[in-house]
Design an enzyme around this catalytic site. Structure first.
Site, PDB file in Angstrom:
ATOM      1  N   ARG A 160       0.723  -1.182   0.142  1.00  0.00           N
ATOM      2  CA  ARG A 160      -0.329   0.056   0.173  1.00  0.00           C
ATOM      3  C   ARG A 160       0.637   1.602   0.162  1.00  0.00           C
ATOM      4  O   ARG A 160       0.489   2.502   0.282  1.00  0.00           O
ATOM      5  CB  ARG A 160      -0.774   0.043   1.473  1.00  0.00           C
ATOM      6  CG  ARG A 160      -2.429  -0.960   0.977  1.00  0.00           C
ATOM      7  CD  ARG A 160      -2.708  -1.269   2.434  1.00  0.00           C
ATOM      8  NE  ARG A 160      -3.464  -0.209   3.209  1.00  0.00           N
ATOM      9  CZ  ARG A 160      -3.506   0.484   4.715  1.00  0.00           C
ATOM     10  NH1 ARG A 160      -3.673  -1.458   5.301  1.00  0.00           N
ATOM     11  NH2 ARG A 160      -4.126   1.358   4.726  1.00  0.00           N
ATOM     12  N   GLY A 166       3.918 -15.515   7.027  1.00  0.00           N
ATOM     13  CA  GLY A 166       2.960 -15.130   8.111  1.00  0.00           C
ATOM     14  C   GLY A 166       4.529 -14.729   9.672  1.00  0.00           C
ATOM     15  O   GLY A 166       5.652 -14.606   9.372  1.00  0.00           O
ATOM     16  N   ARG A 171      25.823  23.904   7.001  1.00  0.00           N
ATOM     17  CA  ARG A 171      25.387  22.466   5.735  1.00  0.00           C
ATOM     18  C   ARG A 171      26.440  21.517   6.841  1.00  0.00           C
ATOM     19  O   ARG A 171      27.089  21.192   7.652  1.00  0.00           O
ATOM     20  CB  ARG A 171      26.061  22.820   4.623  1.00  0.00           C
ATOM     21  CG  ARG A 171      24.774  23.525   3.778  1.00  0.00           C
ATOM     22  CD  ARG A 171      24.935  24.006   2.893  1.00  0.00           C
ATOM     23  NE  ARG A 171      25.459  22.594   2.008  1.00  0.00           N
ATOM     24  CZ  ARG A 171      26.947  22.628   1.060  1.00  0.00           C
ATOM     25  NH1 ARG A 171      26.794  23.846   0.498  1.00  0.00           N
ATOM     26  NH2 ARG A 171      26.984  21.110   0.408  1.00  0.00           N
TER      27      ARG A 171
HETATM   28  C1  UD1 Z   1      -0.281  -8.570  12.795  1.00  0.00           C
HETATM   29  C2  UD1 Z   1      -1.075  -9.414  13.599  1.00  0.00           C
HETATM   30  C3  UD1 Z   1      -2.229  -9.024  14.644  1.00  0.00           C
HETATM   31  C4  UD1 Z   1      -1.507  -7.685  15.307  1.00  0.00           C
HETATM   32  C5  UD1 Z   1      -0.619  -6.618  14.305  1.00  0.00           C
HETATM   33  C6  UD1 Z   1      -0.361  -5.375  14.714  1.00  0.00           C
HETATM   34  C7  UD1 Z   1      -0.037 -11.790  13.645  1.00  0.00           C
HETATM   35  C8  UD1 Z   1      -0.362 -12.911  13.068  1.00  0.00           C
HETATM   36  N1  UD1 Z   1      -0.914 -10.509  13.321  1.00  0.00           N
HETATM   37  O1  UD1 Z   1      -0.993  -8.594  12.318  1.00  0.00           O
HETATM   38  O2  UD1 Z   1      -2.613  -9.967  15.276  1.00  0.00           O
HETATM   39  O3  UD1 Z   1      -2.743  -6.695  15.772  1.00  0.00           O
HETATM   40  O4  UD1 Z   1      -0.144  -7.185  13.657  1.00  0.00           O
HETATM   41  O5  UD1 Z   1      -0.053  -4.483  13.657  1.00  0.00           O
HETATM   42  O6  UD1 Z   1       1.275 -11.275  14.328  1.00  0.00           O
HETATM   43  N2  UD1 Z   1       5.969  -9.529   8.440  1.00  0.00           N
HETATM   44  C9  UD1 Z   1       6.889 -10.147   7.960  1.00  0.00           C
HETATM   45  N3  UD1 Z   1       7.215 -11.533   7.132  1.00  0.00           N
HETATM   46  C10 UD1 Z   1       6.120 -12.453   7.326  1.00  0.00           C
HETATM   47  C11 UD1 Z   1       4.700 -11.462   7.632  1.00  0.00           C
HETATM   48  C12 UD1 Z   1       5.228 -10.502   8.345  1.00  0.00           C
HETATM   49  O7  UD1 Z   1       8.158  -9.502   8.643  1.00  0.00           O
HETATM   50  O8  UD1 Z   1       5.762 -13.188   6.505  1.00  0.00           O
HETATM   51  C13 UD1 Z   1       6.155  -8.744   9.131  1.00  0.00           C
HETATM   52  C14 UD1 Z   1       6.030  -7.545   8.367  1.00  0.00           C
HETATM   53  O9  UD1 Z   1       6.511  -6.686   7.306  1.00  0.00           O
HETATM   54  C15 UD1 Z   1       4.978  -6.221   9.567  1.00  0.00           C
HETATM   55  C16 UD1 Z   1       4.720  -7.274  10.478  1.00  0.00           C
HETATM   56  O10 UD1 Z   1       5.629  -7.796  10.077  1.00  0.00           O
HETATM   57  O11 UD1 Z   1       6.634  -5.806   9.468  1.00  0.00           O
HETATM   58  C17 UD1 Z   1       3.055  -7.919  10.842  1.00  0.00           C
HETATM   59  O12 UD1 Z   1       2.779  -8.211   9.578  1.00  0.00           O
HETATM   60  P1  UD1 Z   1       1.826  -7.717   8.926  1.00  0.00           P
HETATM   61  O13 UD1 Z   1       1.856  -8.463   8.412  1.00  0.00           O
HETATM   62  O14 UD1 Z   1       1.178  -6.433   8.780  1.00  0.00           O
HETATM   63  O15 UD1 Z   1       0.336  -8.145  10.353  1.00  0.00           O
HETATM   64  P2  UD1 Z   1      -0.717  -8.355  10.686  1.00  0.00           P
HETATM   65  O16 UD1 Z   1      -1.512  -8.223   9.419  1.00  0.00           O
HETATM   66  O17 UD1 Z   1      -0.936  -6.607  10.230  1.00  0.00           O
END
Ligand code: UD1
Ligand code: CA
Length: 447
Positions: A15, A80, A315
């Site tokens: 996004r 995840g 600077r």
């Molecule tokens: C996650 C939490 C949720 C919480 C929310 C808060 C989980 C399953 N869910 O959801 O409970 O309320 O954050 O913002 O943990 N990332 C990786 N590798 C991956 C997946 C994610 O590095 O495979 C990193 C992303 O770049 C990000 C963070 O982990 O910085 C969170 O991932 P995101 O997919 O945004 O999690 P949410 O679905 O928001």
């Protein structure tokens, strides 16, 4: 207790609509990742592991730029948050302390909050940072029983009743490192998203008879950045927080909302920052200085009692000693000003050294660049550089020397000498009157 930080930074950040990975977008002149790293740094971790994936080479370079000791591990597929944390397992093999998981896109977590989590870890096996959400939206929900945390349910998997819970998961967790990886090995991807959820470790821990609890923080700390609009909001919030911190530390600002600070700006007590001053990265202003309106500073050090501006530009490499003066429309780059030196008007000082108490007249230029190389100008102490002097570097002006106004100085000036590098004045008596008469009659003929 020794601590390891695990910072998740593998996500693409679709996004953001950007070629740059999300965590490298900047807030107050530093990548978001650095904000997360700095928050964690106050726990004095023994290890810091960044989990990179999307554009991993760029993320790694940025992490190493922050601290060469940081380990970067690769998560080649984003399966995840639980899967992401598992990638740090090898890097932390044999480590016996606590692991704290942070997100690279969540730059506002306060040091105090992380300290509270580390403290809670002493009495609980799993500590999760939660917050009361004004609009819980798609956050994971924390299922509690008094102080005890029972389970985290992701929005996608939650029942209507669970979705009504407003206590949400920030994503930050603290668990003993060995226990964390052990719990993670039991996490499956059998859920609505088909992902390995870090959040599942809570339920698994409880089922094994381990304890879990929630440390609460203000929602503003857990604000994540997912879009350009949220990045702009984050910038606004960080500026507000930074201004507030400076005011609390005794910095005077009449219009703090007009002062723009960098993530690392340091300003001493009783220093006054007038309206509309902009700080780039790496600026230190000592106590009792004054930065006047509409000045722009980056990579500069300003000592006690110095006055900068209005309309000054410092600077990188500008080093101002105590009681110096840098006035309007003056640019200083890679140059030191000795104690009490004055550069008050319309001047460029670059690649130079100016001695104590020397005065640089209006319109002076250090001509430091020949199109290929930069050259230095060295001015001793108690020197007087006349207005509109061109100092063609490399050149040295001795202690107590003087240059005549309008001089172009191409040769070194010995101490105590007066250098005149300009055409001698010739007064042609009556010539102006004659010229004006001639021009006047010419104009009259044209009518
Ligand atoms: C996650 C939490 C949720 C919480 C929310 C808060 C989980 C399953 N869910 O959801 O409970 O309320 O954050 O913002 O943990 N990332 C990786 N590798 C991956 C997946 C994610 O590095 O495979 C990193 C992303 O770049 C990000 C963070 O982990 O910085 C969170 O991932 P995101 O997919 O945004 O999690 P949410 O679905 O928001
Ligand atoms: Ca998120």
């Amino acid at each position: 207790m020794s601590i390891a930080l695990i910072v998740l930074a593998a996500g693409k950040g679709t996004r953001m609509q950007s070629d740059l990975p999300k965590v490298l977008h900047k807030i107050a002149h530093a990548p978001m990742l650095w904000h997360a790293l700095r928050a964690g740094q106050t726990l004095e971790p023994d290890h810091c592991v960044v989990v990179a994936g999307h554009e991993a080479a760029l993320v790694e370079a940025s992490a190493k730029d922050y601290d060469p000791e940081i380990q970067v591990v690769l998560q080649s597929e984003q399966l995840g948050t639980g899967h992401a944390v598992s990638q740090a397992k090898e890097a932390l093999a044999g480590f016996e302390g606590d692991a704290i998981v942070l997100y690279g896109d969540t730059p506002f977590i306060r040091q105090e909050t992380l300290e509270a989590m580390a403290a809670a870890r002493e009495t609980h096996d799993v500590v999760v940072l939660g917050f009361e959400a004004a609009d819980p939206g798609r956050y994971g929900r924390l299922l509690t029983d008094g102080d005890a945390l029972q389970e985290i349910v992701e929005f996608k998997d939650a029942t209507e009743a669970q979705r009504a819970i407003t206590l949400c998961n920030s994503g930050v967790v603290a668990v003993k490192s060995e226990v964390l990886f052990d719990l993670l090995s039991a996490v499956s991807n059998d859920n609505a998203a088909g992902e390995y959820y870090l959040t599942d470790i809570v339920g698994i821990a409880r089922a094994r008879g381990l304890s879990a609890t929630v440390v609460r923080c203000d929602e503003s700390e857990t604000l994540g950045v997912n879009s350009r609009a949220e990045l702009a909001t984050a910038e606004t919030l960080l500026q507000q927080r930074k201004r507030q911190d400076l005011l609390e530390d005794g910095v005077a600002m009449q219009a703090p909302e007009t002062v723009y600070l960098a993530w690392d700006t340091v300003i001493g007590r009783d220093t006054e920052i007038e309206p509309n001053v902009v700080f780039g990265p790496d600026v230190t202003v000592e106590s009792g200085a004054r930065i006047r309106a509409f000045s722009h500073l980056e990579g500069a050090h300003v000592s006690r009692g110095a006055v900068v501006g209005p309309y000054a530009r410092l600077r990188p490499g500008a080093e101002l000693a105590e009681d110096t003066r840098v006035g309007n429309f003056v640019e200083i780059k890679n140059a030191t000003l000795g104690e009490g030196a004055k550069v008050n008007h319309l001047t460029y000082i670059g690649d130079a050294e100016i001695g104590e108490r020397s005065n640089i007249g209006a319109g002076t230029v250090t001509c430091n660049y020949d199109g290929f190389f930069k050259h230095r100008t060295v001015i001793g102490s108690d020197a007087f550089i006349g207005s509109d002097t061109m100092l063609v570097a490399p050149v040295t002006i001795g202690d107590g020397a003087m240059t005549g106004s309008g001089s172009t100085i191409t040769k070194d000036v010995p101490a105590g000498a007066l250098a005149l590098g300009r055409a001698r004045q010739d007064n042609k008596l009556g010539f102006a009157t004659k010229l004006f008469d001639m021009l006047r009659s010419k104009k009259a003929q044209k009518k």
